[in-house]
Design a protein around this motif. Structure first.
Motif, PDB file in Angstrom:
ATOM      1  N   LEU A 181      -0.799  -0.386  14.090  1.00 50.67           N
ATOM      2  CA  LEU A 181       0.662  -0.335  14.195  1.00 50.67           C
ATOM      3  C   LEU A 181       1.322  -0.915  12.946  1.00 50.67           C
ATOM      4  CD1 LEU A 181       3.193   0.262  15.882  1.00 50.67           C
ATOM      5  CD2 LEU A 181       2.957  -2.018  16.897  1.00 50.67           C
ATOM      6  N   LEU A 182       0.878  -2.107  12.534  1.00 51.32           N
ATOM      7  CA  LEU A 182       1.496  -2.765  11.391  1.00 51.32           C
ATOM      8  C   LEU A 182       1.222  -2.017  10.083  1.00 51.32           C
ATOM      9  CD1 LEU A 182       0.826  -6.533  12.213  1.00 51.32           C
ATOM     10  CD2 LEU A 182       2.996  -5.291  12.358  1.00 51.32           C
ATOM     11  N   SER A 183       0.010  -1.502   9.920  1.00 51.86           N
ATOM     12  CA  SER A 183      -0.299  -0.792   8.680  1.00 51.86           C
ATOM     13  C   SER A 183       0.470   0.528   8.606  1.00 51.86           C
ATOM     14  CB  SER A 183      -1.802  -0.547   8.550  1.00 51.86           C
ATOM     15  OG  SER A 183      -2.310   0.200   9.638  1.00 51.86           O
ATOM     16  N   PHE A 184       0.651   1.200   9.752  1.00 48.83           N
ATOM     17  CA  PHE A 184       1.423   2.456   9.757  1.00 48.83           C
ATOM     18  C   PHE A 184       2.889   2.186   9.412  1.00 48.83           C
ATOM     19  CE2 PHE A 184       3.966   5.774  11.717  1.00 48.83           C
ATOM     20  CZ  PHE A 184       3.309   6.919  11.310  1.00 48.83           C
ATOM     21  N   VAL A 185       3.458   1.192  10.070  1.00 48.30           N
ATOM     22  CA  VAL A 185       4.868   0.859   9.820  1.00 48.30           C
ATOM     23  C   VAL A 185       5.050   0.375   8.382  1.00 48.30           C
ATOM     24  CG1 VAL A 185       6.754  -0.695  10.439  1.00 48.30           C
ATOM     25  CG2 VAL A 185       5.375   0.365  12.237  1.00 48.30           C
ATOM     26  N   GLY A 186       4.127  -0.468   7.919  1.00 49.68           N
ATOM     27  CA  GLY A 186       4.225  -0.976   6.563  1.00 49.68           C
ATOM     28  C   GLY A 186       4.103   0.122   5.523  1.00 49.68           C
ATOM     29  N   ASN A 187       3.158   1.029   5.719  1.00 48.47           N
ATOM     30  CA  ASN A 187       3.018   2.164   4.790  1.00 48.47           C
ATOM     31  C   ASN A 187       4.286   3.002   4.770  1.00 48.47           C
ATOM     32  OD1 ASN A 187      -0.538   2.872   5.400  1.00 48.47           O
ATOM     33  ND2 ASN A 187       0.463   1.325   4.132  1.00 48.47           N
ATOM     34  N   LEU A 188       4.873   3.226   5.941  1.00 48.19           N
ATOM     35  CA  LEU A 188       6.093   4.022   6.023  1.00 48.19           C
ATOM     36  C   LEU A 188       7.239   3.338   5.277  1.00 48.19           C
ATOM     37  CD1 LEU A 188       7.456   6.529   7.241  1.00 48.19           C
ATOM     38  CD2 LEU A 188       7.973   5.164   9.272  1.00 48.19           C
ATOM     39  N   ILE A 189       7.376   2.031   5.458  1.00 54.06           N
ATOM     40  CA  ILE A 189       8.432   1.287   4.764  1.00 54.06           C
ATOM     41  C   ILE A 189       8.220   1.350   3.255  1.00 54.06           C
ATOM     42  CG2 ILE A 189       9.398  -1.011   4.361  1.00 54.06           C
ATOM     43  CD1 ILE A 189       8.781  -1.657   7.297  1.00 54.06           C
ATOM     44  N   GLY A 211       0.822  -1.206   0.000  1.00 52.54           N
ATOM     45  CA  GLY A 211       0.000   0.000   0.000  1.00 52.54           C
ATOM     46  C   GLY A 211       0.858   1.259   0.000  1.00 52.54           C
ATOM     47  N   GLY A 212       1.935   1.258   0.766  1.00 51.80           N
ATOM     48  CA  GLY A 212       2.852   2.392   0.777  1.00 51.80           C
ATOM     49  C   GLY A 212       3.507   2.607  -0.580  1.00 51.80           C
ATOM     50  N   CYS A 213       3.854   1.519  -1.244  1.00 53.44           N
ATOM     51  CA  CYS A 213       4.428   1.633  -2.591  1.00 53.44           C
ATOM     52  C   CYS A 213       3.421   2.221  -3.565  1.00 53.44           C
ATOM     53  CB  CYS A 213       4.886   0.260  -3.073  1.00 53.44           C
ATOM     54  SG  CYS A 213       6.327  -0.408  -2.201  1.00 53.44           S
ATOM     55  N   TYR A 214       2.166   1.830  -3.434  1.00 52.06           N
ATOM     56  CA  TYR A 214       1.141   2.365  -4.338  1.00 52.06           C
ATOM     57  C   TYR A 214       0.910   3.858  -4.093  1.00 52.06           C
ATOM     58  CZ  TYR A 214       0.162  -2.530  -5.371  1.00 52.06           C
ATOM     59  OH  TYR A 214       0.266  -3.848  -5.755  1.00 52.06           O
ATOM     60  N   VAL A 215       1.026   4.281  -2.837  1.00 47.13           N
ATOM     61  CA  VAL A 215       0.967   5.717  -2.554  1.00 47.13           C
ATOM     62  C   VAL A 215       2.122   6.419  -3.268  1.00 47.13           C
ATOM     63  CG1 VAL A 215       1.203   7.473  -0.751  1.00 47.13           C
ATOM     64  CG2 VAL A 215      -0.236   5.471  -0.361  1.00 47.13           C
ATOM     65  N   GLY A 216       3.289   5.775  -3.277  1.00 42.20           N
ATOM     66  CA  GLY A 216       4.433   6.329  -3.987  1.00 42.20           C
ATOM     67  C   GLY A 216       4.182   6.448  -5.472  1.00 42.20           C
ATOM     68  N   PHE A 217       3.528   5.431  -6.067  1.00 46.32           N
ATOM     69  CA  PHE A 217       3.203   5.490  -7.491  1.00 46.32           C
ATOM     70  C   PHE A 217       2.316   6.704  -7.788  1.00 46.32           C
ATOM     71  CE2 PHE A 217       4.219   0.849  -7.887  1.00 46.32           C
ATOM     72  CZ  PHE A 217       5.087   0.964  -8.968  1.00 46.32           C
ATOM     73  N   GLY A 218       1.303   6.898  -6.943  1.00 52.00           N
ATOM     74  CA  GLY A 218       0.409   8.032  -7.140  1.00 52.00           C
ATOM     75  C   GLY A 218       1.129   9.357  -6.977  1.00 52.00           C
ATOM     76  N   GLY A 219       1.981   9.437  -5.956  1.00 49.91           N
ATOM     77  CA  GLY A 219       2.737  10.668  -5.736  1.00 49.91           C
ATOM     78  C   GLY A 219       3.708  10.953  -6.872  1.00 49.91           C
ATOM     79  N   LEU A 220       4.356   9.898  -7.379  1.00 51.73           N
ATOM     80  CA  LEU A 220       5.298  10.086  -8.481  1.00 51.73           C
ATOM     81  C   LEU A 220       4.583  10.555  -9.743  1.00 51.73           C
ATOM     82  CD1 LEU A 220       8.197   9.788  -9.574  1.00 51.73           C
ATOM     83  CD2 LEU A 220       7.623   7.405 -10.153  1.00 51.73           C
ATOM     84  N   LEU A 221       3.471   9.917 -10.061  1.00 48.43           N
ATOM     85  CA  LEU A 221       2.732  10.298 -11.267  1.00 48.43           C
ATOM     86  C   LEU A 221       2.268  11.753 -11.196  1.00 48.43           C
ATOM     87  CD1 LEU A 221       1.282   9.623 -13.942  1.00 48.43           C
ATOM     88  CD2 LEU A 221      -0.676   8.845 -12.568  1.00 48.43           C
ATOM     89  N   SER A 222       1.632  12.118 -10.095  1.00 49.38           N
ATOM     90  CA  SER A 222       1.103  13.478  -9.968  1.00 49.38           C
ATOM     91  C   SER A 222       2.219  14.516  -9.954  1.00 49.38           C
ATOM     92  CB  SER A 222       0.251  13.590  -8.707  1.00 49.38           C
ATOM     93  OG  SER A 222       0.984  13.198  -7.561  1.00 49.38           O
TER      94      SER A 222
END
Length: 225
Positions: A155-163, A77-88
Motif C-alpha cells: 500500500l505504502l509503496s504504491f501510494v508513494g510511487n504514485l505521489i 522511487g516514483g521520482c526516479y521513474v519520472g527521471f527515466g521517463g523524462l530522459l527516454s
C-alpha cells in the motif's frame, strides 16, 4: 595445468612422500608457481537458491522499515521513474528523422534509456511497488515477515510511487521541459495506453512487471568482489 596435475598424482602415489619434506615443499612451490592451491569459487553470480534468499531478505528489510521511511523511499522511487521517463521521452521524441524512417529504432532508444530509473532506485535504496510485488511475498513465504506487513508495504509503496511520479510530472510540466516531439510522444503514448482494451493492457502490465522483478532478482544475484 597438466604439469601440476601430474605432480599431484606422482606425489600421491609416491611411497616416501611422508618422509621426504624437501620434496613436499618443492611440490608446494611448484603448484603455487603454476596457480595451484586451494580451489576457490570464481563465479560472479549467486546460485538460484542463494539469489532467492537474497530477494527474500531484501523484501523483509523493505517491509520492516518504519512506515514513514517506506513512504519516503517510495516517493523517491516514483521520482526516479519520472527521471527515466523524462530522459527516454526527450531523446526518443526528438529524433523525427529516425521516427519516420525507422520507428523500431526510435522504440529501441526509448527502451534503452528508460531502465535508468531502475538503476537509480536500486542504487539509492528507493522502493518500487513492482519490485516489492516479488520481494515481499518471497519474504512472507520464508517466514521473514507477516501478512499485515506485506499489505502495508504494498500500500505504502504504491501510494508513494504514485505521489513521486505525479509530483515529478507536475514539476516537468511547470518548467516547460517537455515540448515539441517529446510532448507529442508523451501524449500519443498516454492516449494509446488509455485507449487499449482492459485484457491486453492487464497482460502487458503483468509481463512488464515480470521483467522488472527479474531485474531486481539479477541485481541481488550479483556478487561483490
Amino acid at each position: 595445468m597438466v604439469v601440476a596435475l601430474a605432480a599431484i598424482a606422482l606425489a600421491a602415489s609416491s611411497p616416501d612422500r611422508a618422509v621426504n619434506p624437501p620434496r613436499a615443499a618443492a611440490l608446494r612451490r611448484s603448484l603455487q608457481l603454476r596457480g595451484g592451491g586451494p580451489v576457490q569459487s570464481v563465479a560472479s553470480v549467486k546460485t538460484p537458491p542463494e539469489a532467492y534468499r537474497s530477494l527474500a531478505e531484501k523484501g523483509a528489510a523493505n517491509a520492516k522499515l518504519d512506515p514513514l521511511k517506506i513512504l519516503h523511499q517510495s516517493i523517491m522511487g516514483g521520482c526516479y521513474v519520472g527521471f527515466g521517463g523524462l530522459l527516454s521521452t526527450m531523446v526518443a521524441g526528438n529524433v523525427p528523422g529516425i521516427a519516420a524512417s525507422n520507428p523500431g529504432l526510435q522504440k529501441l532508444l526509448f527502451a534503452a534509456l528508460f531502465p535508468m530509473n531502475l538503476l537509480l532506485i536500486l542504487n539509492t535504496g528507493g522502493q518500487l511497488f513492482t519490485g516489492n510485488a516479488a520481494a515481499v511475498p518471497a519474504a512472507l513465504y520464508e517466514g521473514l515477515v507477516t501478512f499485515p506487513l506485506l499489505v502495508q508495504s504494498w500500500l505504502l509503496s504504491f501510494v508513494g510511487n504514485l505521489i513521486g511520479c505525479a509530483g515529478f510530472a507536475l514539476a516537468a510540466n511547470y518548467c516547460g521541459i517537455v515540448t515539441g516531439g517529446a510532448a507529442e510522444l508523451a501524449a500519443s503514448t498516454a492516449v494509446k495506453k488509455c485507449g487499449a482494451a482492459f485484457g491486453p493492457t492487464l497482460v502487458k502490465a503483468v509481463l512488464c512487471n515480470w521483467l522488472v522483478c527479474l531485474a531486481v532478482w539479477l541485481s541481488g544475484a550479483g556478487k561483490d568482489k
